[in-house]
Design a protein around this motif. Sequence first.
Motif, PDB file in Angstrom:
ATOM      1  N   LEU A 362      96.436  -7.900  62.785  1.00  0.00           N
ATOM      2  CA  LEU A 362      96.256  -6.533  62.289  1.00  0.00           C
ATOM      3  C   LEU A 362      95.007  -6.444  61.429  1.00  0.00           C
ATOM      4  CD1 LEU A 362      97.340  -3.653  61.950  1.00  0.00           C
ATOM      5  CD2 LEU A 362      98.706  -4.459  60.029  1.00  0.00           C
ATOM      6  N   LYS A 363      94.772  -7.467  60.612  1.00  0.00           N
ATOM      7  CA  LYS A 363      93.583  -7.477  59.765  1.00  0.00           C
ATOM      8  C   LYS A 363      92.324  -7.509  60.607  1.00  0.00           C
ATOM      9  CE  LYS A 363      91.385 -10.025  55.997  1.00  0.00           C
ATOM     10  NZ  LYS A 363      91.499 -11.186  55.072  1.00  0.00           N
ATOM     11  N   ALA A 364      92.378  -8.327  61.693  1.00  0.00           N
ATOM     12  CA  ALA A 364      91.214  -8.400  62.583  1.00  0.00           C
ATOM     13  C   ALA A 364      90.959  -7.054  63.245  1.00  0.00           C
ATOM     14  CB  ALA A 364      91.430  -9.489  63.634  1.00  0.00           C
ATOM     15  N   LEU A 365      92.054  -6.427  63.698  1.00  0.00           N
ATOM     16  CA  LEU A 365      91.897  -5.110  64.317  1.00  0.00           C
ATOM     17  C   LEU A 365      91.341  -4.103  63.327  1.00  0.00           C
ATOM     18  CD1 LEU A 365      95.188  -4.845  66.413  1.00  0.00           C
ATOM     19  CD2 LEU A 365      92.859  -5.011  67.295  1.00  0.00           C
ATOM     20  N   SER A 366      91.821  -4.168  62.097  1.00  0.00           N
ATOM     21  CA  SER A 366      91.322  -3.249  61.079  1.00  0.00           C
ATOM     22  C   SER A 366      89.858  -3.482  60.807  1.00  0.00           C
ATOM     23  CB  SER A 366      92.124  -3.422  59.782  1.00  0.00           C
ATOM     24  OG  SER A 366      93.490  -3.145  60.008  1.00  0.00           O
ATOM     25  N   GLY A 367      89.446  -4.779  60.823  1.00  0.00           N
ATOM     26  CA  GLY A 367      88.032  -5.088  60.603  1.00  0.00           C
ATOM     27  C   GLY A 367      87.166  -4.579  61.724  1.00  0.00           C
ATOM     28  N   ASP A 368      87.614  -4.780  62.993  1.00  0.00           N
ATOM     29  CA  ASP A 368      86.847  -4.271  64.136  1.00  0.00           C
ATOM     30  C   ASP A 368      86.740  -2.764  64.091  1.00  0.00           C
ATOM     31  OD1 ASP A 368      86.570  -6.840  65.027  1.00  0.00           O
ATOM     32  OD2 ASP A 368      88.228  -6.734  66.482  1.00  0.00           O
ATOM     33  N   SER A 369      87.854  -2.132  63.683  1.00  0.00           N
ATOM     34  CA  SER A 369      87.845  -0.675  63.629  1.00  0.00           C
ATOM     35  C   SER A 369      86.827  -0.188  62.614  1.00  0.00           C
ATOM     36  CB  SER A 369      89.247  -0.179  63.268  1.00  0.00           C
ATOM     37  OG  SER A 369      89.252   1.214  63.094  1.00  0.00           O
ATOM     38  N   ARG A 370      86.765  -0.875  61.459  1.00  0.00           N
ATOM     39  CA  ARG A 370      85.803  -0.457  60.445  1.00  0.00           C
ATOM     40  C   ARG A 370      84.376  -0.697  60.912  1.00  0.00           C
ATOM     41  NH1 ARG A 370      89.732  -2.699  56.892  1.00  0.00           N
ATOM     42  NH2 ARG A 370      88.657  -4.699  56.929  1.00  0.00           N
ATOM     43  N   ASN A 371      84.152  -1.839  61.662  1.00  0.00           N
ATOM     44  CA  ASN A 371      82.794  -2.142  62.114  1.00  0.00           C
ATOM     45  C   ASN A 371      82.317  -1.187  63.188  1.00  0.00           C
ATOM     46  OD1 ASN A 371      82.607  -4.313  60.385  1.00  0.00           O
ATOM     47  ND2 ASN A 371      83.429  -5.787  61.888  1.00  0.00           N
ATOM     48  N   ASN A 372      83.270  -0.639  63.956  1.00  0.00           N
ATOM     49  CA  ASN A 372      82.898   0.264  65.039  1.00  0.00           C
ATOM     50  C   ASN A 372      82.665   1.691  64.565  1.00  0.00           C
ATOM     51  OD1 ASN A 372      83.020  -1.738  66.981  1.00  0.00           O
ATOM     52  ND2 ASN A 372      85.216  -1.385  67.422  1.00  0.00           N
ATOM     53  N   HIS A 373      82.999   1.962  63.292  1.00  0.00           N
ATOM     54  CA  HIS A 373      82.774   3.314  62.781  1.00  0.00           C
ATOM     55  C   HIS A 373      81.290   3.606  62.728  1.00  0.00           C
ATOM     56  CE1 HIS A 373      86.913   3.504  60.623  1.00  0.00           C
ATOM     57  NE2 HIS A 373      86.990   3.752  61.918  1.00  0.00           N
ATOM     58  N   THR A 374      80.901   4.800  62.991  1.00  0.00           N
ATOM     59  CA  THR A 374      79.503   5.218  62.888  1.00  0.00           C
ATOM     60  C   THR A 374      79.037   5.072  61.456  1.00  0.00           C
ATOM     61  OG1 THR A 374      79.860   6.804  64.642  1.00  0.00           O
ATOM     62  CG2 THR A 374      77.912   7.124  63.254  1.00  0.00           C
TER      63      THR A 374
END
Length: 383
Positions: A362-374
């Motif tokens: 979940l932490k990894a997914l949250s990190g990817d989600s934050r990195n993919n934000h514009t």
Amino acid sequence: MDNPQRDYYEVLGVSKDADAKTIKNAFRKLALKYHPDRNKTPEAEAKFKEIAEAYAILSDPKKRADYDARGFAGVEGFSAEDLFSNIDFGDIFGDSGLGFSLGGNLFDNLFGRHRGKRGPARGQDIETRVRLPLEKINSGGEETIRFNRPISCPACQGSGLEKGASFRKCAACQGSGKRVTTRQESKDDGAVRFQQISVCPVCHGHGQFNDHPCKDCGGSGRQQKHENLKVTIPPGVEDGMALRIPGHGLPSAEPGGQPGDLYVVVYSQNDHRFERRGADLWRTETIDVVDAVLGTRLKIETLSGTLDVKVPPGSQPDEILRLKGKGLKRYGSDDCGDLNIFLQVHVPENPTAEEKNLYRQLKALSGDSRNNHTQPKKHWWQK
């Protein structure tokens, strides 16, 4: 400098074209707030007298017309009986448990009514406390109060004497209860007399002896009585409110005197389900992290049954869910307070290896989600 008398319409907070119902409702609301049996602040009695006088004038069509035409000059000179004799305060206060009667001590104390020679002193007031469950606070109604109090002995009517007997006057002081000693000293300019007054050592200040004490009370004139008294609890009664029960206090120390009053002070019982704050109720509910993220439903107990309450997704720790109108009935009103649900989020203290692995994912997914934000657009001073 004394404060100037306030306009009666201003006192009640109504306009000059207010109808009788509006004036009555305004008075009732203010009277319940400042009634001396309920409000123990120093200024409450003066406030109550002011609003009662304003209502007495504005609720009477003729007095109101005279006041509108000539101001205070048009209604001066009225006695307390003139102002309040035609007002049914019982109708205004309803089942609130508060009193305001022309024959009661409250009226006399507030407006200074005295008729003829002052009678024997009344007995002292007493106080008892009662704790009631929240359900009873909410509904109101009759409650039996149990307490002990001394009363005038029925056999001797409080005199302490056997029937037909009388007190024997103290011969030492001739019934005065005092001993007077006089001495005279010679001075250059003449003799000076000194007089000393003390308590009679024979009768100890009583002035008389009871040689034939009442057998029922042993000569005290009082007996202890256990009472079961039904008291009307107004719905939504507030913590610390005192309900006045006339004539159930201590007996008068003087023959023929009226007993004092009983004040029943009401408090809420502790309740493991709720914390009371006025008319609002509060309770804490703990949910898991996953339920805070995804949302869930809770079975919440209220005073009137169980409710199914939705916890929205993304709920935060210390968030409050408000169930409007599910608290206690407000005193003197048809409205109810709210039931507030204070959310706490439980974080696992000893997660299993599998749970830890899922949290890492979940932490990894949250990190990817934050990195993919514009990336936010830079301001001119950041370039």
